[in-house]
Design an enzyme around this catalytic site. Sequence first.
Site, PDB file in Angstrom:
ATOM      1  N   SER A  62     -19.192  22.638  12.284  1.00  0.00           N
ATOM      2  CA  SER A  62     -19.389  22.996  13.688  1.00  0.00           C
ATOM      3  C   SER A  62     -19.204  21.765  14.583  1.00  0.00           C
ATOM      4  O   SER A  62     -18.124  21.191  14.621  1.00  0.00           O
ATOM      5  CB  SER A  62     -20.759  23.652  13.878  1.00  0.00           C
TER       6      SER A  62
ATOM      7  N   HIS B  49     -21.018  30.490  18.164  1.00  0.00           N
ATOM      8  CA  HIS B  49     -19.986  31.098  17.308  1.00  0.00           C
ATOM      9  C   HIS B  49     -20.049  32.624  17.356  1.00  0.00           C
ATOM     10  O   HIS B  49     -19.950  33.297  16.329  1.00  0.00           O
ATOM     11  CB  HIS B  49     -20.106  30.578  15.876  1.00  0.00           C
TER      12      HIS B  49
END
Length: 316
Positions: free
Chosen positions: A93, A201
């Site tokens: 991430s 996300h």
Amino acid sequence: MKIAVLFPGQGSQYVGMGREFVETNSNCADIMERAESVCDFPIRSLSFNGPIEQLTRASVVQPALTATNLICFEALRDRLPDGIQIDGFAGHSAGEYSALCAAGVISIQDAVRLVERRGFFMEREGDKNPGGMRAILGLSIDEVESLINDHDGQGIVTIANYNTAQQIVISGNQEGLDAVSAAAEQAEAKVIHLNVSVANHSPLVVEAVPDFFAFMSSIQFNTPKATVYFNVTAEPERLTYEIKQIMARQIASRVRWYEIISRMIDDGFDTFIEAGPNKVLKNMMRKIVPKGSNVTSLQFDTPESLDKCFEKLALN
């Protein structure tokens, strides 16, 4: 030995991270100074002294964690013997920006600028569209996908992180998370509420993508000097324009970590070093690496733990 360096993302932070390297290594201290030069908050003080409530804000923790990751990487690079090279990078991430910097795609200052804006836009979307994230342990990705597809309520929920074969993180609003969590528990899975206030996300943050891409257009991206594996595709990419597109999409796209590590092992990587706070990625490796594989997984975030890494590497 084919070495890959991995960088952790948001959630790995702790008060005091990076302090020992900055205080004992002038190159590491220089990285902190560069990060400070582009931040409008006291990144050094918050990283070293907290409070943790301030440090965990997305717009703060992402630059602070990126600086710490790169400080750790500099300490590792300083110690590598001649003839030993790093062949690949990946970051989880927000950690992906550390990987881009380590591979020479972006500068230290630009890495910090990018994650600060990324965190800002994500916080903005979180304020507009409240949500969260939960980890589901004990179900496969197909099983979690099925639970989501069977959900016919009004809530929004999606898979955010494919971390290991049976560690799947879902993201969405309260109604969607509650419904899928209840179904997962009925299927005898364990559900863990993650300490985040933004549905990262997921579609709830998708409006951050064009704004972040517009900001990114002013940042110089270079061709990677080593292979970088990307969260969105679980594949390498070398074209700078494609990399920018991928990194903008990453905000609202699935983190395909299990697929990344599996691909890297298939590509011959046998030594993985997590450079950054805590052992989140190293712990995931235990669940990802096939039994019987000759793969070494290491982690460090202090001079002492870096010493232990080199001791173990010398044995291989």
